[in-house]
Design a protein around this motif. Structure first.
Motif, PDB file in Angstrom:
ATOM      1  N   LEU A   5     -52.931  -1.488 -26.125  1.00 21.93           N
ATOM      2  CA  LEU A   5     -53.938  -0.698 -25.418  1.00 21.93           C
ATOM      3  C   LEU A   5     -53.834   0.775 -25.813  1.00 21.93           C
ATOM      4  CD1 LEU A   5     -53.451  -2.403 -21.965  1.00 21.93           C
ATOM      5  CD2 LEU A   5     -55.127  -2.955 -23.716  1.00 21.93           C
ATOM      6  N   GLY A   6     -54.744   1.568 -25.282  1.00 22.79           N
ATOM      7  CA  GLY A   6     -54.741   2.993 -25.599  1.00 22.79           C
ATOM      8  C   GLY A   6     -55.389   3.264 -26.945  1.00 22.79           C
TER       9      GLY A   6
ATOM     10  N   TYR B 169     -48.365   8.129 -23.897  1.00 20.75           N
ATOM     11  CA  TYR B 169     -47.035   7.631 -23.564  1.00 20.75           C
ATOM     12  C   TYR B 169     -46.581   6.692 -24.666  1.00 20.75           C
ATOM     13  CZ  TYR B 169     -44.615   8.898 -19.346  1.00 20.75           C
ATOM     14  OH  TYR B 169     -43.823   9.537 -18.444  1.00 20.75           O
TER      15      TYR B 169
ATOM     16  N   PHE C  15     -46.759  -4.894 -24.091  1.00 24.22           N
ATOM     17  CA  PHE C  15     -48.182  -5.203 -24.263  1.00 24.22           C
ATOM     18  C   PHE C  15     -49.023  -3.936 -24.170  1.00 24.22           C
ATOM     19  CE2 PHE C  15     -52.358  -6.128 -22.503  1.00 24.22           C
ATOM     20  CZ  PHE C  15     -52.836  -6.952 -23.495  1.00 24.22           C
ATOM     21  N   GLY C  16     -48.793  -3.160 -23.102  1.00 24.81           N
ATOM     22  CA  GLY C  16     -49.651  -2.012 -22.843  1.00 24.81           C
ATOM     23  C   GLY C  16     -49.610  -0.987 -23.953  1.00 24.81           C
TER      24      GLY C  16
ATOM     25  N   ILE D  61     -51.035  -2.121 -16.811  1.00 27.95           N
ATOM     26  CA  ILE D  61     -51.581  -2.123 -18.169  1.00 27.95           C
ATOM     27  C   ILE D  61     -52.961  -1.479 -18.200  1.00 27.95           C
ATOM     28  CG2 ILE D  61     -50.192  -4.030 -19.068  1.00 27.95           C
ATOM     29  CD1 ILE D  61     -52.516  -5.854 -18.689  1.00 27.95           C
TER      30      ILE D  61
ATOM     31  N   THR E 267     -45.050  -5.036 -19.531  1.00 27.09           N
ATOM     32  CA  THR E 267     -46.164  -4.090 -19.455  1.00 27.09           C
ATOM     33  C   THR E 267     -45.990  -3.045 -20.544  1.00 27.09           C
ATOM     34  OG1 THR E 267     -44.922  -2.937 -17.750  1.00 27.09           O
ATOM     35  CG2 THR E 267     -46.733  -4.303 -17.019  1.00 27.09           C
TER      36      THR E 267
ATOM     37  N   LEU F 264     -52.345   2.058 -18.777  1.00 28.60           N
ATOM     38  CA  LEU F 264     -51.980   2.321 -20.167  1.00 28.60           C
ATOM     39  C   LEU F 264     -53.185   2.198 -21.089  1.00 28.60           C
ATOM     40  CD1 LEU F 264     -48.582   0.426 -20.319  1.00 28.60           C
ATOM     41  CD2 LEU F 264     -48.934   2.877 -20.238  1.00 28.60           C
ATOM     42  N   ASP F 265     -54.194   1.451 -20.628  1.00 26.96           N
ATOM     43  CA  ASP F 265     -55.384   1.220 -21.439  1.00 26.96           C
ATOM     44  C   ASP F 265     -56.172   2.506 -21.663  1.00 26.96           C
ATOM     45  OD1 ASP F 265     -57.133  -0.191 -22.900  1.00 26.96           O
ATOM     46  OD2 ASP F 265     -58.122  -1.202 -21.232  1.00 26.96           O
TER      47      ASP F 265
ATOM     48  N   TYR G 135     -41.787   5.802 -22.185  1.00 27.02           N
ATOM     49  CA  TYR G 135     -41.926   4.845 -21.079  1.00 27.02           C
ATOM     50  C   TYR G 135     -40.548   4.431 -20.594  1.00 27.02           C
ATOM     51  CZ  TYR G 135     -44.304   1.149 -18.443  1.00 27.02           C
ATOM     52  OH  TYR G 135     -44.815   0.362 -17.448  1.00 27.02           O
TER      53      TYR G 135
ATOM     54  N   GLY H  70     -50.124   7.058 -18.085  1.00 26.58           N
ATOM     55  CA  GLY H  70     -48.945   6.338 -18.554  1.00 26.58           C
ATOM     56  C   GLY H  70     -47.745   6.685 -17.686  1.00 26.58           C
TER      57      GLY H  70
END
Lengths: 320, 659
Positions: free
Chosen positions: B449-450, B563, B444-445, A107, B441, A110-111, B568, A118
């Motif tokens: 996030l991002g 992504y 959530f990710g 994660i 992941t 991905l952050d 993914y 990714g």
């Protein structure tokens, strides 16, 4: 306690030996033996750059990753001595502790919002998670053979086992080495030497980490390498019977201490051998095509299932 | 205190009165009803039940059916407490969640159905007789059907709700068949009669009927086709309740049946184990392919049902081969996982609802970067994800650890078939565990996030406290299971002692392992905190610079290059191809298109089982049925002719003494 110290030492030297082997084989002068340690110290002193896209997750992930590896380290035994924490079913905890580190690294990649990271996270996640069944079945088979579910007791029984069980140890050693290679993103799954982000797996996942965090991740990865090495080495650190008989002829020597010294020597020898093996195999091997990787991983699971049936045969359970 | 009478009074008088309450206070009124119901049942358990682990009452006031026994044993108690807890949380959550809902009729139906659902579920846990059990079971299905219909103005919702109702009824048909056989063979329909039946008849076929019947509610593999769609349209608090506790009543039913089973243990156990393995792996693979958070969570429930089923299968196998340690660990692992799953799955559905509230969508491909905007929801969802993946030190690990140690224990001293069964269980558990991490992941990710992918995600704001409070309470419970497992294992052990001999010995034996696990969890937290503090100090000392994400030399990165959920899962899709059908809607650019216009690209994931096993047969049947459509002409004359023909045929048959 001994396992902890030994693994820490081997972790620091392991990558050095590996790189040295590779540069020798490819005829380069290559970096020095201690370059890895120097790199680590430099990383720990360097400043950090954080992407403005990232959030809190990116900050805590390396610490969780490192912490998870430390936790996994605590349950790893040395020869027939307990790890720092040892209990029934500790190898389940071992795998899940490593998994929590993986979760956070994925994660955190991905952050950053980077497509490359990714991609790396996605690949690493898939490979290292598909390999879990192989490990479970492998250790599960040995726990069936030994009648125990903690690492330390499994190894202890294996050392007093029969020749057949030693045969299984060799196959298990092979599978464990392969699992170690996959978990640490080495050949044939991932090539750490590669320079193109599109073909990387682990390297591209930690692309945005820098400074202290990168140091933690690098150290964590080499620790993980050494942990898998220790799991392999523990199968074989039993000194030969003839040697034990020979030592016992000298009553003035402290038997236990000497045995320990021999075991430590064997342990270091096996770890060294492993690093050299990895180096040699990486020098003469090309990475597998990306879409064939799952096949390689499933093959490992298949071999573990064979080990399971091997254990069934040894225990003479094929009588319906 | 006659709680059953009080519950009936509650349904008849208090619950419908919500219609009269002004719109603003409806949700509070409903919350009050939930509280009263929960208090009534929990009070009985705490005062009467904990004294002698048993509570019994008989009511005789229902004219058609006769006497009904109501009994609370440890198994009922654990389910009742669970239902009450999740319902109180969901009701609290709905106060904030339904604030903006303006449609008064929809609200009325929703609240009435919600309260009826709780009461019917509680009664199901107490009844000891199959006939009223099935009636209340139907009431429960119907109440949940009404709850799915909250958004009844949309055609899609109505279709999905009807599909759900039909499938639930098919399930009840199987249960009814089982009960009718029971009635014919034993002249009785109580749970005890099941025992007498099993003593004199073959056990497996009867179990199969119950398995299919309850399997529709649980969503075992071929019966799961309602799962994905249903959860994507229901309101979040209802989804939490349905996935968290209503599905689990299927487990309750199965355990009730398993309690009485007398022989065929090995077949039943292996059957359960293999079905659960298929269900679990299928569920998690389908979950990975989804881009809708709620659908992904729904399929993940299927995966967890698989884990619970593996536990039950282990338990039955343990009985069959006389390995009571295996039986204990299997059953208690399954029961603890039932509890754990009800906690973290409702938590995740709540936070999915919060995301929907804040952004208006639960499509992962349209979210991103929510962690910075919704700190609380982000942390809550993270903890929920960690728990559902079964990672230490949270509660999911505790139950999975029980199951793993059960498998390893059982491998030591049993015979070949069960050993291979357990190998399958081990394979399934570890594969499911790994893939669950892959899935969560992703969820959530990519949603938290991002960089935000759309404007809606950019403008997201944290939701109100009514929605956050229940989630925080659930998180506290999750941590309490992770860190103080003794209390929970004690209760679970009491339940399992009805199923397994010598359970108390194993309970005590397992306390040690559980304590080790919670200790390791605490050490883990401490280690991470220490490392993090050291790291933060070092990083501050060494200096921090900030900049954009490294684009590998590319200087014009774009939000849409990130992504996405689809990309993914794309890599995984090649592996999952035999199980999942992925379709893409896209017309390629042709060579004579010199100036290509804007075009759309759409991917669609279809459930292969649903397509091949449900939709295709239904289509075929429709084709045949349509051939007879001419009969239904709509003219009264022709219907009269049919009636005349029918009477004529009947007359001829009797005349020639054919019947």
């Amino acid at each position: 306690m001994i396992s902890l110290i030994l693994i820490l030492i081997t972790a620091l030297l392991f990558i050095g030996v590996l790189n040295r082997t590779r540069s020798l084989l490819s005829g380069r002068k290559g970096p020095g033996f201690l370059q890895v340690i120097k790199d680590l110290f430099r990383m720990f002193r360097k400043g950090s750059t954080f992407s403005t896209t990232t959030s809190m997750i990116f900050q805590i992930a390396p610490s969780v990753y490192f912490g998870s590896i430390i936790m996994a380290l605590l349950v790893v035994p040395f020869a027939d001595q307990e790890g720092i924490l040892s209990f029934e079913g500790d190898f389940i905890f071992f795998i899940y502790a490593l998994a929590i580190g993986k979760f956070f690294m994925i994660i955190s990649a991905l952050d950053t919002g980077s497509p490359f990271e990714g991609m790396g996270a996605n690949r690493e996640a898939l490979y290292s998670l598909l390999v879990e069944p192989a490990f479970f079945i492998l250790i599960g088979s040995f726990s069936m053979l030994s009648g125990n579910t903690s690492f330390y007791k499994i190894y202890q029984t294996m050392h007093f086992g029969s020749y057949e069980s030693y045969l299984l140890c060799v196959v298990a050693g092979f599978v464990l080495i392969q699992i170690g290679m996959i978990e640490n993103s080495r050949l044939p799954i991932d090539d750490p030497k590669t320079h193109l982000e599109l073909t990387m797996v682990h390297e591209v996942m930690i692309l945005d980490n820098s400074g202290f965090d990168l140091g933690l991740i690098t150290l964590g990865t080499s620790l993980k390498f050494a942990i898998y090495g220790a799991l392999v080495a523990n199968f074989f650190v039993e000194p030969p019977h003839a040697l034990i008989v020979y030592i016992q002829q000298f009553p003035q020597v402290d038997f236990k201490l000497l045995l320990l010294a021999i075991q430590i020597g064997m342990f270091m020898g096996i770890q060294f051998l492993w690093a050299v093996t990895v180096g040699v195999s990486e020098s003469f091997r090309a990475r597998a095509r990306m879409n064939r990787n799952p096949l390689i991983i499933f093959t490992l699971t298949a071999i573990s299932i064979l080990i399971f049936f091997g254990v069934l045969i040894i225990m003479k359970k094929f009588q319906l | 205190m006659e709680i059953s009478v009080l519950l009936f009074t509650l349904i008849l008088f208090l619950v419908p009165l919500v219609v009269l309450v002004p719109q603003k206070y409806k949700s509070f009124y409903s919350f009050g009803n939930v509280l009263i119901t929960s208090f009534l049942t929990t009070y009985v358990i705490i005062t009467e039940f904990f004294k002698h682990w048993y509570y019994f009452e008989e009511i005789q006031r229902i004219p058609l059916i006769g006497n009904i026994e109501i009994k609370i044993d440890p198994l009922s108690a654990i389910f009742i407490l669970m239902i009450n807890f999740i319902f109180i949380m969901a009701s609290l959550y709905s106060i904030g969640y339904l604030k903006r809902q303006k449609n008064e009729r929809s609200l009325n139906i929703n609240f009435i159905a919600f309260n009826v659902l709780q009461i019917s579920m509680l009664i199901i846990c107490m009844i000891q007789d199959f006939m009223p059990f099935l009636i209340v079971w139907e009431i429960m299905s119907f109440a949940s059907f009404l709850l799915i219909l909250a958004d009844y103005e949309k055609k899609k919702t109505v279709k999905i709700a009807l599909n759900y109702l039909v499938q639930m009824h098919v399930g009840v048909v199987f249960l009814m068949m089982a009960v009718i056989i029971l009635q014919i063979e034993t002249n009785d329909m109580t749970f005890q009669s099941l025992n007498t039946y099993f003593q004199s008849h073959s056990n497996f076929p009867m179990f199969l009927l119950f398995f299919v019947g309850f399997g529709f509610k649980l969503g075992f593999l071929p019966m799961h086709t309602w799962v994905g769609d249903t959860y994507s349209v229901v309101p979040s608090h209802v989804a939490a309740v349905m996935s968290g506790v209503m599905k689990k009543l299927g487990v309750y039913g199965l355990i009730r049946v398993l309690m009485e089973v007398q022989s065929d243990f090995l077949q039943i156990g292996l059957f359960l184990l293999i079905m659960s393995m298929i269900t679990g792996v299928y569920g998690i693979i389908s979950a990975i392919m989804q881009k809708n958070i709620r659908k992904s969570l729904a399929y993940s429930s299927m995966e967890n049902i698989g884990i619970i089923g593996i536990g039950l299968g282990m338990g039955v196998i343990g009985h069959g081969v006389g390995d009571y340690a295996l039986a204990f660990l299997g059953f208690s692992g399954a029961l603890l996982h039932v509890f754990n799953h009800s906690l973290f799955k409702s938590l995740l559905f709540f936070s999915a609802g919060s995301i929907h509230e804040a952004t208006g969508t639960v499509n992962i491909n349209k979210l991103g970067g929510l962690f910075k905007k919704m700190k609380f929801t982000g942390v809550i969802f993270l903890i929920g994800s960690l728990a559902v993946c079964g990672l230490p030190p949270l509660n999911g690990f505790m139950s999975e650890f029980l199951l793993y140690s059960g498998i390893l224990e059982g491998m030591n001293a049993t015979h070949l078939m069960s050993e291979i069964g357990l190998l399958i269980g081990l394979l399934a558990l570890s594969l499911i565990g790994g893939l669950a991490i892959y899935n969560f992941t992703k969820v959530f990710g990519l949603s938290f996030l991002g960089t935000p992918r759309t404007e809606k995600a950019e403008l997201a704001e944290e939701v109100n406290y009514f929605m956050l409070a229940p989630q925080i309470l659930i998180i506290l419970t999750i941590f309490s299971v992770g860190f103080f497992p003794k209390l929970y294992i004690n209760v679970v052990g009491k339940v399992v002692s009805h199923l397994v001999h010598q359970a108390p010995i194993f309970t005590i034996k397992f306390f040690n392992a559980a304590e080790n696990i919670s200790l390791m969890g605490m050490v883990f937290c401490a280690v991470v905190i220490v490392i993090y503090i050291l790291r933060t100090l070092a990083v501050k000392k060494n200096g921090i610079t900030e900049g954009p994400t490294w684009g590998c030399g590319y200087v014009a990165p774009n939000v849409r290059m990130q992504y996405s959920s689809t990309s993914y899962a794309h890599f995984f899709q090649t592996l999952a191809a035999p199980i999942v059908v992925a379709k893409s809607n896209y017309s390629a650019i042709e060579s004579n298109n010199i100036f290509p216009k804007s075009r759309a690209f759409e991917t669609k994931i279809e459930d292969k089982v649903r397509k091949n096993w449900l939709e295709k047969p239904v289509q075929l049947a429709l084709k045949v049925i349509k051939k007879f459509a001419f009969i239904q002409s709509g003219q009264t004359q022709s219907y009269l002719v049919y009636a005349l023909l029918f009477i004529l045929v009947l007359f001829l048959i009797t005349f020639f003494k054919l019947i």
